[in-house]
Design a protein around this motif. Sequence first.
Motif, short mmCIF file in Angstrom:
data_model
loop_
_atom_site.label_atom_id
_atom_site.label_comp_id
_atom_site.label_asym_id
_atom_site.label_seq_id
_atom_site.Cartn_x
_atom_site.Cartn_y
_atom_site.Cartn_z
N UNK A 180 -38.20 62.15 -50.63
CA UNK A 180 -36.88 62.12 -50.95
C UNK A 180 -35.78 62.50 -50.14
N UNK A 181 -36.22 63.54 -49.12
CA UNK A 181 -35.10 64.03 -48.40
C UNK A 181 -35.40 63.55 -46.78
N UNK A 182 -34.74 62.36 -46.65
CA UNK A 182 -34.86 61.56 -45.21
C UNK A 182 -34.49 62.34 -43.98
N UNK A 201 -46.93 58.70 -33.38
CA UNK A 201 -46.84 59.17 -35.05
C UNK A 201 -46.04 57.72 -35.46
N UNK A 202 -46.47 57.47 -36.73
CA UNK A 202 -45.81 56.37 -37.16
C UNK A 202 -45.35 56.82 -38.79
N UNK A 203 -44.31 56.51 -39.25
CA UNK A 203 -43.93 56.93 -40.63
C UNK A 203 -43.80 55.72 -41.45
N UNK A 204 -44.47 55.66 -42.75
CA UNK A 204 -44.39 54.52 -43.50
C UNK A 204 -44.05 55.45 -45.05
N UNK A 205 -42.82 55.42 -44.88
CA UNK A 205 -42.21 56.31 -46.12
C UNK A 205 -41.47 55.63 -47.26
N UNK A 206 -41.98 55.75 -48.33
CA UNK A 206 -41.14 55.08 -49.58
C UNK A 206 -40.34 55.87 -50.36
N UNK A 207 -39.56 55.47 -51.42
CA UNK A 207 -38.67 56.15 -51.92
C UNK A 207 -39.63 57.07 -53.14
N UNK A 208 -39.26 58.16 -53.61
CA UNK A 208 -39.94 58.71 -54.49
C UNK A 208 -39.90 58.31 -55.93
#
Length: 208
Positions: A180-182, A201-208
């Motif tokens: 949630x907190x980008x 490091x790779x980030x594959x982050x979605x919305x909560x």
Amino acid sequence: MPASRYTVSDVMTHTAIAIGRDAPYKEIVALMDQWKVSALPVLEGEGRVIGVVSEADLLQKEEFRTEGLRPDEFAAASKAGAVRAGELMSSPAVTVHPDATLAEAARIMATRKVKRLPVVSGVGTLEGVVSRSDLLKVFLRADAEIEEDVRRSVLGEQAAAAGLDVEVTDGVATVRGPLADRSLVPLLARAVGAVEGVVDVRMDLGAP
């Protein structure tokens, strides 16, 4: 960010080849050839490191074999006539303590342009030697081991419960899940990258 669990003592060579102040030139060359090392610590007394003789120190005998030196070369050329370790060595020695982090050791090697560092105790006695190749040993850790390390030391139980997880392939860590907190993304990436053995490091982050 979690502190690195790995220190110089974890990767260093504990049995170090060293010489005394009176070791002769040819013996030093022979030891370097026999043990395939580029430098040798010089010890005095109860094993206190007083200097280091490197290949660069030894090669000055060949470099300044010719005549016609410039005035600014006289100091360096003085080693060309040296025949004992005490005359050849660079002193004081560039050293590192066993509890130093691998990053600290790598920084010293880079800034001082050396390939090997004597590892010394608090009173300056020799405990081992750490080389560039020793510092690279952490990249031999198995991907599964790195994954577990990231989950335990970086993500923690709360992040796992929220759906964050990590997958490591060939040392590249990919963090997946909702966040949630980008504003935490740079901090999270930096913390994962600090885990020993992580190549990228790779980030594959979605919305909560």
